[in-house]
Design a protein around this motif. Structure first.
Motif, PDB file in Angstrom:
ATOM      1  N   ALA A  26      30.649  50.595  37.567  1.00 28.40           N
ATOM      2  CA  ALA A  26      29.854  51.831  37.443  1.00 28.40           C
ATOM      3  C   ALA A  26      28.541  51.702  38.199  1.00 28.40           C
ATOM      4  CB  ALA A  26      29.597  52.144  35.974  1.00 28.40           C
ATOM      5  N   ALA A  27      27.958  50.513  38.193  1.00 30.44           N
ATOM      6  CA  ALA A  27      26.719  50.299  38.948  1.00 30.44           C
ATOM      7  C   ALA A  27      26.967  50.479  40.443  1.00 30.44           C
ATOM      8  CB  ALA A  27      26.158  48.905  38.659  1.00 30.44           C
ATOM      9  N   LEU A  28      28.131  50.056  40.915  1.00 31.44           N
ATOM     10  CA  LEU A  28      28.469  50.238  42.327  1.00 31.44           C
ATOM     11  C   LEU A  28      28.725  51.706  42.657  1.00 31.44           C
ATOM     12  CD1 LEU A  28      30.905  47.202  42.720  1.00 31.44           C
ATOM     13  CD2 LEU A  28      28.556  47.374  43.594  1.00 31.44           C
ATOM     14  N   LEU A  29      29.071  52.494  41.634  1.00 30.08           N
ATOM     15  CA  LEU A  29      29.362  53.916  41.816  1.00 30.08           C
ATOM     16  C   LEU A  29      28.229  54.808  41.314  1.00 30.08           C
ATOM     17  CD1 LEU A  29      33.060  53.762  40.530  1.00 30.08           C
ATOM     18  CD2 LEU A  29      32.326  54.077  42.913  1.00 30.08           C
ATOM     19  N   PHE A  36      31.518  57.683  32.606  1.00 26.45           N
ATOM     20  CA  PHE A  36      32.391  56.734  31.939  1.00 26.45           C
ATOM     21  C   PHE A  36      32.291  56.911  30.433  1.00 26.45           C
ATOM     22  CE2 PHE A  36      31.308  55.110  36.045  1.00 26.45           C
ATOM     23  CZ  PHE A  36      32.481  54.560  36.518  1.00 26.45           C
ATOM     24  N   ILE A  37      33.435  56.829  29.778  1.00 26.64           N
ATOM     25  CA  ILE A  37      33.491  56.924  28.326  1.00 26.64           C
ATOM     26  C   ILE A  37      34.146  55.650  27.821  1.00 26.64           C
ATOM     27  CG2 ILE A  37      34.429  58.192  26.354  1.00 26.64           C
ATOM     28  CD1 ILE A  37      34.499  60.674  28.249  1.00 26.64           C
ATOM     29  N   ILE A  38      33.461  54.972  26.916  1.00 29.13           N
ATOM     30  CA  ILE A  38      33.987  53.748  26.318  1.00 29.13           C
ATOM     31  C   ILE A  38      34.178  53.993  24.824  1.00 29.13           C
ATOM     32  CG2 ILE A  38      33.509  51.345  25.735  1.00 29.13           C
ATOM     33  CD1 ILE A  38      32.134  50.997  28.387  1.00 29.13           C
ATOM     34  N   VAL A  39      35.387  53.706  24.347  1.00 26.52           N
ATOM     35  CA  VAL A  39      35.725  53.863  22.940  1.00 26.52           C
ATOM     36  C   VAL A  39      36.153  52.506  22.402  1.00 26.52           C
ATOM     37  CG1 VAL A  39      37.290  54.962  21.296  1.00 26.52           C
ATOM     38  CG2 VAL A  39      36.506  56.237  23.308  1.00 26.52           C
ATOM     39  N   GLU A  52      21.222  46.895  30.338  1.00 24.10           N
ATOM     40  CA  GLU A  52      20.706  45.809  31.182  1.00 24.10           C
ATOM     41  C   GLU A  52      21.138  45.963  32.639  1.00 24.10           C
ATOM     42  OE1 GLU A  52      22.136  42.313  29.174  1.00 24.10           O
ATOM     43  OE2 GLU A  52      20.469  42.310  27.750  1.00 24.10           O
ATOM     44  N   THR A  53      22.273  46.613  32.854  1.00 26.85           N
ATOM     45  CA  THR A  53      22.772  46.839  34.215  1.00 26.85           C
ATOM     46  C   THR A  53      22.103  48.058  34.848  1.00 26.85           C
ATOM     47  OG1 THR A  53      24.875  45.885  33.501  1.00 26.85           O
ATOM     48  CG2 THR A  53      24.902  47.060  35.569  1.00 26.85           C
ATOM     49  N   GLY A  54      21.439  48.861  34.017  1.00 23.66           N
ATOM     50  CA  GLY A  54      20.741  50.037  34.528  1.00 23.66           C
ATOM     51  C   GLY A  54      21.613  51.265  34.713  1.00 23.66           C
ATOM     52  N   VAL A  55      22.759  51.311  34.017  1.00 20.72           N
ATOM     53  CA  VAL A  55      23.670  52.450  34.181  1.00 20.72           C
ATOM     54  C   VAL A  55      23.997  53.136  32.851  1.00 20.72           C
ATOM     55  CG1 VAL A  55      24.725  51.644  36.327  1.00 20.72           C
ATOM     56  CG2 VAL A  55      25.683  50.911  34.132  1.00 20.72           C
ATOM     57  N   GLU A  56      23.150  52.937  31.858  1.00 18.04           N
ATOM     58  CA  GLU A  56      23.431  53.533  30.543  1.00 18.04           C
ATOM     59  C   GLU A  56      23.569  55.049  30.609  1.00 18.04           C
ATOM     60  OE1 GLU A  56      18.955  53.072  30.748  1.00 18.04           O
ATOM     61  OE2 GLU A  56      20.642  51.789  31.235  1.00 18.04           O
ATOM     62  N   ASP A  57      22.913  55.679  31.586  1.00 13.49           N
ATOM     63  CA  ASP A  57      23.007  57.138  31.719  1.00 13.49           C
ATOM     64  C   ASP A  57      24.365  57.585  32.268  1.00 13.49           C
ATOM     65  OD1 ASP A  57      22.301  55.901  34.180  1.00 13.49           O
ATOM     66  OD2 ASP A  57      21.582  57.808  34.967  1.00 13.49           O
ATOM     67  N   LYS A  58      25.182  56.663  32.775  1.00 11.75           N
ATOM     68  CA  LYS A  58      26.521  56.981  33.276  1.00 11.75           C
ATOM     69  C   LYS A  58      27.584  56.870  32.174  1.00 11.75           C
ATOM     70  CE  LYS A  58      27.459  56.984  37.400  1.00 11.75           C
ATOM     71  NZ  LYS A  58      27.689  58.119  38.317  1.00 11.75           N
TER      72      LYS A  58
END
Length: 186
Positions: A26-29, A36-39, A52-58
């Motif tokens: 996701a960071a690369l995209l 992205f949805i994680i269940v 920590e990766t800086g993509v929590e908004d994705k």
């Protein structure tokens, strides 16, 4: 009109499920219109990894869902992703039911070549522990609605042909016939 593509993954929050690789992908995209949805549930803090990766908004995170709720998720996303990898203690993926459920719902799949996954998924398979390949595969499907539809239809056909109740009933009947035969012999 420019609705983002939604990618779903679900499972136990364990390292071998590859959530950290999906987050790295996701960071690369990050500049792509992909959400992205994680269940799931478990000890791995996927929210923290995304932050920590800086993509929590994705990402959107859900705790464990029931079958009906998960079915609604399958119907509201564009791609299912299974980023698992072989773990030295936990081993490989078996036959992931959630993968077959997503395919039965007509979703295109991006998965890693882990365990029995390649016995179910014809396309798209990537190497384990490769966020770069995950990102490329997701981007490919995200950019081509025709390819998503084609893969989704094929996935549904695979599950209907190989894993449906129609396949189990004859097998169960043959087991019953064998059991009856053994009872007669005694």
């Amino acid at each position: 009109p420019n609705k983002p593509i939604r990618v779903l993954t679900a499972g136990r929050f364990q390292p071998q499920k590859g959530f950290q690789d999906l987050i790295a992908a996701a960071a690369l995209l990050k500049d792509q219109p992909i959400e992205f949805i994680i269940v799931g549930w478990g000890p791995l803090d996927v929210r923290k990894i995304a932050s920590e990766t800086g993509v929590e908004d994705k990402f959107v995170f859900f705790d464990k869902l029931g079958l009906q709720q998960l079915r609604i998720m399958f119907q509201s996303v564009d791609i299912y992703c299974l980023p698992s990898y072989t773990h030295p203690e936990q081993g490989k993926e078996g036959v992931p039911v959630v993968l077959m459920e997503s395919m039965a719902c007509g979703l295109p799949v991006v998965a890693t070549r882990c365990g029995a996954v390649d016995e179910i998924v014809e396309n798209i398979l990537v190497d384990e522990r490769s966020p770069e390949q995950l990102a490329e595969a997701i981007k490919l499907l995200a950019s081509d609605s025709g390819l998503r539809q084609e893969h989704g239809q094929r996935n549904r056909e695979i599950v209907e042909k190989k894993y449906s109740v129609r396949n189990i009933e004859p097998f169960a009947e043959s087991l019953a016939d064998i059991a009856d035969g053994l009872a007669i012999e005694k």
